[in-house]
Design a protein around this motif. Structure first.
Motif, PDB file in Angstrom:
ATOM      1  N   SER A  63      29.613  44.384  43.809  1.00 46.25           N
ATOM      2  CA  SER A  63      29.732  45.272  44.954  1.00 46.25           C
ATOM      3  C   SER A  63      28.616  46.302  44.994  1.00 46.25           C
ATOM      4  N   LEU A 131      28.603  45.176  54.113  1.00 47.12           N
ATOM      5  CA  LEU A 131      28.659  43.930  53.351  1.00 47.12           C
ATOM      6  C   LEU A 131      27.486  43.014  53.704  1.00 47.12           C
ATOM      7  N   ARG A 134      24.452  43.699  51.612  1.00 44.10           N
ATOM      8  CA  ARG A 134      24.478  43.141  50.259  1.00 44.10           C
ATOM      9  C   ARG A 134      23.966  41.700  50.255  1.00 44.10           C
ATOM     10  N   ASP A 267      35.566  47.906  45.769  1.00 42.31           N
ATOM     11  CA  ASP A 267      34.605  46.989  45.172  1.00 42.31           C
ATOM     12  C   ASP A 267      35.164  45.574  45.106  1.00 42.31           C
ATOM     13  N   ALA A 270      35.113  44.059  48.542  1.00 40.54           N
ATOM     14  CA  ALA A 270      33.761  43.693  48.981  1.00 40.54           C
ATOM     15  C   ALA A 270      33.329  42.368  48.371  1.00 40.54           C
ATOM     16  N   VAL A 271      33.609  42.166  47.083  1.00 45.89           N
ATOM     17  CA  VAL A 271      33.227  40.907  46.429  1.00 45.89           C
ATOM     18  C   VAL A 271      34.018  39.744  47.015  1.00 45.89           C
TER      19      VAL A 271
END
Length: 457
Positions: A63, A131, A134, A267, A270-271
């Motif tokens: 994350s 997101l 990332r 976190d 998000a992953v």
């Protein structure tokens, strides 16, 4: 540092070489510096029929930080290692500030901008901006490394978190379908949970408001464990102060509230939201992708006696991890996503009105904010040599951020470019230490724990 990447005269990737070999090629005039981060040289001749060793790029998505490792499966060496720090939370905070300003303008009708959220349609596979950034960062570096090295395969850790299990380790069966608010509305749940009492002063039979224990402005969430009830005076007095500061004189109340507060699961969420999206985009690169679980990564790392770090986790991703990983002397490149500046034309005050002038030219004397420069100051109060990230000013007096701190007032005539701004900040981490006899580097292997299966897609 890690090995230096090598390109031939036509900018085709060759085998990475040791830094000493790269220095020899540069000093003899047979090569030139192509890129500083990661360090890449380009030969001044064409190599006929080069024998290039295939490499595997391994990713440990996270994350906040993603581990990257480039492994040579033929000799079990880690060629390159890096840790990529994302800026997802920074993006979310910026969007929250913009939304607050626009809402304030609509309420005061000082600058009307009609809300357009009802007119928009989300395309399939849409992800929030925080997101999406990332994924964009990871894919950017996958493509860059494919240009500098002969990468033939990818490995990704396809980890999955169970937020409910993290919240309640004893949860099982039908309890997954019955959360804390099963049969309740949020306000009714809080009234029953806190006994219709102000959590700060203890008053009852008065109008109560829903209060965030950790303010949303400080990263708090709307989870039930972060909500309480407070009367209007207490709610206004607390404002966005940390709960430890607001209740410093009431340790008993503070202890009771902290027992109710729980760590946010941002976190893990998000992953979970990005793992399959990242897999699909990696498959679109055109290279075979090997998937491994988080349990397999930990198993590989503990079996090889390696300490916990992002880049070492990345080197242990997947079932094709060598039995012995050679990581001696590897220095990871620490990369931080900084973005390419702000599109906001000028800063605003707390009421949303312009503060100061509109932005000037992006480049000043050939430099722009984010460039890595070397400043050799020969006169004035700041005589010396400095290397770091520059923040430009229209006056030609720059600020330079180094590992020792920020140096202000560096004139542009003393500056030399080292690495042009590309949306990332760079620095090198610590080299991998040599293991000492009898010193455990990681947690021991659990008895009866077998190696989980990896999945190839």
């Amino acid at each position: 540092m890690s090995n230096a990447f090598v390109l031939d005269h036509n900018k085709n990737p060759l085998n990475p070489v040791h830094p000493a070999r790269a220095r020899l090629l540069l000093s003899s005039g047979k090569a030139a510096v192509y890129r500083r981060y990661p360090f890449t040289i380009v030969l001044k001749r064409v190599v006929e029929k080069p024998e290039v060793q295939p490499l595997r790029l391994k990713l440990d998505p996270g994350s906040k930080t993603t581990g990257i490792a480039l492994v040579n499966d033929a000799n079990d060496k880690v060629i390159f290692a890096a840790e990529l720090s994302h800026r997802g939370q920074t993006i979310k905070a910026s969007l929250d500030r913009r939304r607050a300003l626009r809402r304030g303008r609509r309420q005061r009708k000082t600058r009307y901008r009609k809300s357009r959220w009802q007119n928009r349609r989300r395309k399939p596979g849409w992800l929030p901006t925080s997101l999406e950034s990332r994924l964009a960062n990871i894919l950017t570096w996958v493509r860059r490394l494919c240009q500098y090295a002969s990468i033939v395969a990818l490995s990704q850790e396809l980890v999955k978190f169970d937020p409910q299990l993290l919240d309640n380790p004893d949860i099982a069966g039908i309890e997954y379908q019955q959360g804390k608010l099963a049969g309740y509305e949020v306000r009714a749940f809080l009234l029953e949970k806190w006994n219709r009492t102000c959590a700060y002063c203890g008053k009852q039979d008065i109008p109560l408001q829903v209060e965030h224990i950790q303010a949303r402005a400080n990263g708090g969430t709307n989870r039930a464990s972060n909500l309480t009830l407070a009367c209007q005076p207490c709610n206004k007095a607390k404002d966005t102060f940390p709960i430890e500061v607001f209740l410093a004189n009431k340790p008993e109340v503070l202890t009771r509230l902290l027992a109710q507060a729980k760590r946010p699961l941002k976190d893990a969420a998000a992953v979970n939201a990005t793992r399959y999206a990242l897999l699909e985009r990696l498959q679109a690169v055109g290279l075979p992708v090997e998937c491994g679980t988080g349990g397999l990564t930990k198993y590989n790392r503990t079996q090889r006696g390696l300490p916990k770090s992002h880049w070492l986790d990345a080197a242990c991703v997947g079932k094709r991890t060598p039995e012995v990983l050679h990581v001696k002397g590897v220095v990871p490149l620490l990369m931080t996503a900084t973005g390419h500046g702000s599109r906001q034309m000028c800063r605003v005050d707390r009421y949303g009105f312009p503060r100061g002038r509109a932005k000037q030219a992006k480049k000043v004397s050939g430099f722009q904010t984010g460039d890595m420069i070397k400043a050799v100051v020969t006169s004035g109060k700041k005589v010396g040599t400095y290397v770091g990230r520059v923040a430009v000013r229209s006056t030609g007096s720059f600020n330079l951020t180094t590992e020792q701190g920020t140096i202000q007032g560096i004139r542009s005539r003393f500056c030399q470019p080292v690495h042009r701004s590309d949306g990332y900040g760079y620095r090198y981490g610590a080299s991998f230490p040599l293991p000492q006899e009898g010193t455990p580097l990681s947690s021991p292997r659990l008895k009866g724990q077998g190696a989980p299966e990896a999945e190839v897609r």
